[in-house]
Scaffold this motif. Structure first.
Motif, PDB file in Angstrom:
ATOM      1  N   THR A 262     -11.157  -5.008 -30.523  1.00 55.35           N
ATOM      2  CA  THR A 262     -10.772  -5.700 -29.281  1.00 55.35           C
ATOM      3  C   THR A 262      -9.258  -5.653 -29.093  1.00 55.35           C
ATOM      4  OG1 THR A 262     -12.612  -7.199 -29.670  1.00 55.35           O
ATOM      5  CG2 THR A 262     -11.038  -7.857 -27.993  1.00 55.35           C
TER       6      THR A 262
ATOM      7  N   THR B 120      -7.936  -2.026 -28.350  1.00 50.84           N
ATOM      8  CA  THR B 120      -8.272  -1.583 -26.989  1.00 50.84           C
ATOM      9  C   THR B 120      -7.378  -2.279 -25.967  1.00 50.84           C
ATOM     10  OG1 THR B 120     -10.558  -1.424 -27.743  1.00 50.84           O
ATOM     11  CG2 THR B 120     -10.191  -1.229 -25.396  1.00 50.84           C
ATOM     12  N   THR B 121      -7.212  -3.590 -26.128  1.00 48.79           N
ATOM     13  CA  THR B 121      -6.394  -4.359 -25.189  1.00 48.79           C
ATOM     14  C   THR B 121      -4.922  -3.942 -25.287  1.00 48.79           C
ATOM     15  OG1 THR B 121      -7.907  -6.196 -25.548  1.00 48.79           O
ATOM     16  CG2 THR B 121      -5.853  -6.710 -24.412  1.00 48.79           C
TER      17      THR B 121
ATOM     18  N   VAL C  74      -4.066  -0.684 -23.506  1.00 54.65           N
ATOM     19  CA  VAL C  74      -3.923  -0.781 -22.045  1.00 54.65           C
ATOM     20  C   VAL C  74      -2.595  -1.453 -21.698  1.00 54.65           C
ATOM     21  CG1 VAL C  74      -4.940  -1.670 -19.908  1.00 54.65           C
ATOM     22  CG2 VAL C  74      -6.416  -0.983 -21.791  1.00 54.65           C
TER      23      VAL C  74
ATOM     24  N   ARG D  49       0.254   0.818 -22.233  1.00 59.85           N
ATOM     25  CA  ARG D  49       0.300   1.887 -21.237  1.00 59.85           C
ATOM     26  C   ARG D  49       0.988   1.419 -19.955  1.00 59.85           C
ATOM     27  NH1 ARG D  49      -5.196   3.491 -20.244  1.00 59.85           N
ATOM     28  NH2 ARG D  49      -5.184   2.345 -18.289  1.00 59.85           N
ATOM     29  N   TYR D  50       0.694   0.183 -19.533  1.00 63.11           N
ATOM     30  CA  TYR D  50       1.296  -0.328 -18.295  1.00 63.11           C
ATOM     31  C   TYR D  50       2.669  -0.949 -18.527  1.00 63.11           C
ATOM     32  CZ  TYR D  50      -2.890   0.650 -15.625  1.00 63.11           C
ATOM     33  OH  TYR D  50      -3.923   1.301 -14.998  1.00 63.11           O
TER      34      TYR D  50
ATOM     35  N   GLY E 281      -9.593   1.898 -10.444  1.00 65.41           N
ATOM     36  CA  GLY E 281      -9.090   2.859 -11.433  1.00 65.41           C
ATOM     37  C   GLY E 281      -7.954   2.337 -12.286  1.00 65.41           C
ATOM     38  N   LEU E 282      -7.828   1.003 -12.351  1.00 67.10           N
ATOM     39  CA  LEU E 282      -6.769   0.415 -13.170  1.00 67.10           C
ATOM     40  C   LEU E 282      -7.035   0.678 -14.652  1.00 67.10           C
ATOM     41  CD1 LEU E 282      -4.270  -1.367 -12.519  1.00 67.10           C
ATOM     42  CD2 LEU E 282      -5.677  -3.366 -13.028  1.00 67.10           C
ATOM     43  N   PHE E 283      -8.289   0.661 -15.033  1.00 67.80           N
ATOM     44  CA  PHE E 283      -8.654   0.985 -16.415  1.00 67.80           C
ATOM     45  C   PHE E 283     -10.081   1.519 -16.486  1.00 67.80           C
ATOM     46  CE2 PHE E 283     -10.236  -3.176 -15.802  1.00 67.80           C
ATOM     47  CZ  PHE E 283      -9.190  -4.072 -15.672  1.00 67.80           C
TER      48      PHE E 283
ATOM     49  N   THR F  95     -14.360   1.242 -20.910  1.00 69.37           N
ATOM     50  CA  THR F  95     -14.102   0.843 -22.307  1.00 69.37           C
ATOM     51  C   THR F  95     -12.923  -0.118 -22.370  1.00 69.37           C
ATOM     52  OG1 THR F  95     -14.869   3.014 -22.988  1.00 69.37           O
ATOM     53  CG2 THR F  95     -13.657   1.747 -24.623  1.00 69.37           C
ATOM     54  N   GLU F  96     -11.855   0.238 -21.649  1.00 75.62           N
ATOM     55  CA  GLU F  96     -10.675  -0.641 -21.637  1.00 75.62           C
ATOM     56  C   GLU F  96     -11.015  -1.976 -20.988  1.00 75.62           C
ATOM     57  OE1 GLU F  96      -7.419   3.012 -21.365  1.00 75.62           O
ATOM     58  OE2 GLU F  96      -8.044   1.965 -19.561  1.00 75.62           O
TER      59      GLU F  96
ATOM     60  N   ILE G  87     -10.467  -5.700 -22.616  1.00 79.01           N
ATOM     61  CA  ILE G  87      -9.705  -6.752 -21.934  1.00 79.01           C
ATOM     62  C   ILE G  87     -10.618  -7.944 -21.636  1.00 79.01           C
ATOM     63  CG2 ILE G  87      -8.522  -7.291 -19.759  1.00 79.01           C
ATOM     64  CD1 ILE G  87      -7.479  -4.364 -19.863  1.00 79.01           C
TER      65      ILE G  87
END
Lengths: 156, 432
Positions: A21, A24-25, A28, A31-32, B240-242, B245-246, B250
């Motif tokens: 978890t 994965t979080t 993201v 990335r941003y 398309g923000l993620f 899986t992502e 989240i």
């Protein structure tokens, strides 16, 4: 001994899921936030997933909560005892088969000395670890063969 | 023919006994491949070990445990109570209002959970006390929650849609988008049925209390975070923000934060939730590995082509063939659990459906709708027995009778989906 093993595997599965978890979080967010995803996150997630599933597999075998249909004992309650023994034997056979299949993959990867694509770890050792977790499921299945009538949650 | 008989024989063994279905699917695949491949059992075992390792290390598949964890966090942290409270305060004063509130809460919980069993069991605990307090017909009350619980596998994120996507290599994001409109329509259809039953039989579904606007708004303040999380996840996938899986990662993380901030997360609940999610994931992954091995056998054997040729030889139109397949599902659904049915039939029927010219995304949604129907049809409707086990004082026959009105909604929405495929395909079209 099996109770301790169950607890160890439960902790492994919990740690794997938390790590999955968070990774994965964080991937993201990175990335941003900093325009740079975490290096090798995808491969790390794959390994954690395998760890989670093989640990969970032992727990499911111990708790006898595999997905099954099982209408025979419902229709013929008299043969329920025989059916329990047959099911226990086949479950043991299934766990042995899965462990053996993993062992074959582990030995083949070890022989080739194959490494991860982005994380430089020997894949053979990782699969061997998964094989050991799968072998734990054999112990739980074996216990069911000798004690098919016992409730699965009596010793943890 | 012999090969098919061996495979069918092994599958029949799975149906009759409690041998784990994943093992049986894998064994059927290995034996089947061994009988048609020149390398015999070596080929069958090699394919099985490759499928097994690919499944447990597939990055894309991490979507499943992460969404399962999100649902388990929401359920274990008791957020379903707040959801029902809000739905009841807004809808309870209507005819059959408590039942309507229960269906609405089921839909809301489904949006977080993705599991029918979890939805039915959780909502039974939460809503049955209120339904008892207002002296609802107990069969109708239990039937309402059993039916509402089925929404868990249609409204995204859905475990059944993820499994279908994995087995058929269909985009999970497309399936989630495709399930949104039919899921909302299904919830509305169930609400309409609850209202109609309460209108025809007022003694079955009395009105609940009426609340002030202030009380209603306060109830919303407890559920806004969960609603926002759902919109963030689905909206994020849509724009398309993620990736899915992502989004799952989240979602699980945010569900944990919501439970923590609302002081519903203890160390014990946290650990139990993780272990429960791990077990549920392992159960499904073993099935996926087995089903994919069987899939390989089905492809090698040419069974889909033979099935299409058989259908063609009957001079049936594609729609007639589809109706025959749906009829098989309805009959199977009376005896086999929904998830087991998906694993057993998708490898065989989906190639036939696609060869008949139907869209695999649309078929995925239709399939899940039929599986939903199977969950509330006797004698083996899983949700009916969950309700019985949660409420031992209600006779199972009364639950059978109480759930019957919801069959009308189920049949109507299945017919609507066949007539208007756009209900499922409109949003995926926008996504792409």
């Amino acid at each position: 001994m099996l109770t301790t093993l169950y607890r160890i595997i439960a902790v492994i599965s919990a740690v794997a899921l938390v790590s999955l978890t968070l990774l994965t979080t964080a991937d993201v967010v990175a990335r941003y936030a900093v325009s740079a995803p975490i290096h090798a996150a995808m491969e790390g997630i794959s390994y954690l997933l395998a760890l989670l599933i093989l640990a969970g597999y032992g727990l499911v075998t111990r708790d006898r909560t595999h997905i099954a249909v099982g209408i025979l004992p419902e229709i013929f309650p008299r043969i329920a005892k025989v059916e329990r023994h047959v099911t226990a034997l086949f479950t043991l056979g299934g766990t042995v088969l899965i462990t053996w299949l993993l062992w074959k993959q582990a030995s083949s990867h070890l022989a080739r000395g194959q490494m991860g694509e982005t994380i430089p770890v020997p894949l053979g050792w990782i699969i061997l670890g998964l094989t050991i977790l799968s072998a734990a499921a054999i112990l739980f299945a074996l216990r069911t063969v000798f004690r098919p009538e016992s409730a699965p949650d009596t010793d943890h | 023919m012999t090969i098919a008989l061996v495979a069918v024989g092994l599958l029949a063994a799975a149906i009759l006994t409690r041998i784990p279905l994943g093992f049986i699917l894998m064994a059927a695949g290995i034996v089947g491949i061994a009988m048609i491949h020149p390398r015999g059992f070596d080929a069958g075992l090699l394919i099985a070990e490759q499928q097994l390792l690919e499944v447990v290390t597939d990055f894309q598949l991490s979507v499943l445990p992460l969404f399962i964890l999100m649902g388990v966090f929401v359920a274990r942290a008791g957020l379903a109570d707040d959801l029902f409270d809000a739905c009841y305060k807004w809808l309870g004063h209507l005819r059959g209002g408590v039942a309507i509130g229960a269906v609405a809460a089921c839909a809301g919980f489904a949006a977080m959970s993705g599991s029918t069993a979890a939805s039915a069991a959780t909502m039974s605990k939460v809503a049955m006390p209120a339904l008892r307090r207002f002296k609802y017909d107990m069969g109708f009350a239990a039937g309402t929650i059993a039916a509402g619980g089925t929404l868990g596998i249609l409204i995204p994120p859905s475990g059944a849609l993820i499994v279908y996507g994995l087995l058929t290599e269909t985009s999970i994001a497309d399936l989630f988008m495709a399930g949104l409109i039919p899921g909302i329509l299904s919830a509305l259809a169930y609400i309409a049925v609850a209202f109609a039953v309460a209108t025809l039989r007022p003694d079955w579904g009395p009105r609940g209390e009426r609340f002030t606007m202030r009380e209603k708004l306060v109830s919303l303040s407890k559920v806004w975070a969960v609603a926002a999380l759902f919109l963030f996840i689905i909206g994020g996938i849509f724009i398309g923000l993620f990736t899915t899986t992502e989004a799952a990662g989240i979602g699980a993380f945010c569900a944990f934060l919501i439970a923590l901030l609302r002081r519903r997360m203890t160390t014990r609940i946290f650990f139990d939730a993780l272990v429960e999610a791990a077990k549920l994931s392992a159960m499904i992954f073993i099935m996926i590995a087995g089903a994919l091995t069987l899939n390989q056998f089905v492809n090698f054997s040419g069974l889909p082509r033979m099935a299409v040729e058989f259908v063609t030889s009957l001079n049936l139109s594609p729609v007639e063939a589809l109706l025959c397949i749906l009829a098989i599902y309805v009959v199977l659904g009376m005896f086999i659990d929904g998830f087991a049915m998906i694993f057993l039939t998708v490898p065989v029927f989906t190639p036939v459906i696609v060869a008949l010219g139907f869209d695999p995304i649309w078929w995925g949604i239709l399939l899940v709708m039929v599986v939903e129907f199977s969950l509330i049809t006797p004698p083996v409707g899983l949700n009916l027995y969950i309700m019985k086990s949660m409420n031992p004082d209600i006779p199972i026959t009364r639950i059978f009778i109480g759930v019957a009105p919801y069959y009308v909604a189920d049949i109507a929405r299945i017919v609507l989906m066949i007539l208007v495929p756009g209900l499922a395909l409109y949003l995926p079209g926008l996504l792409n």
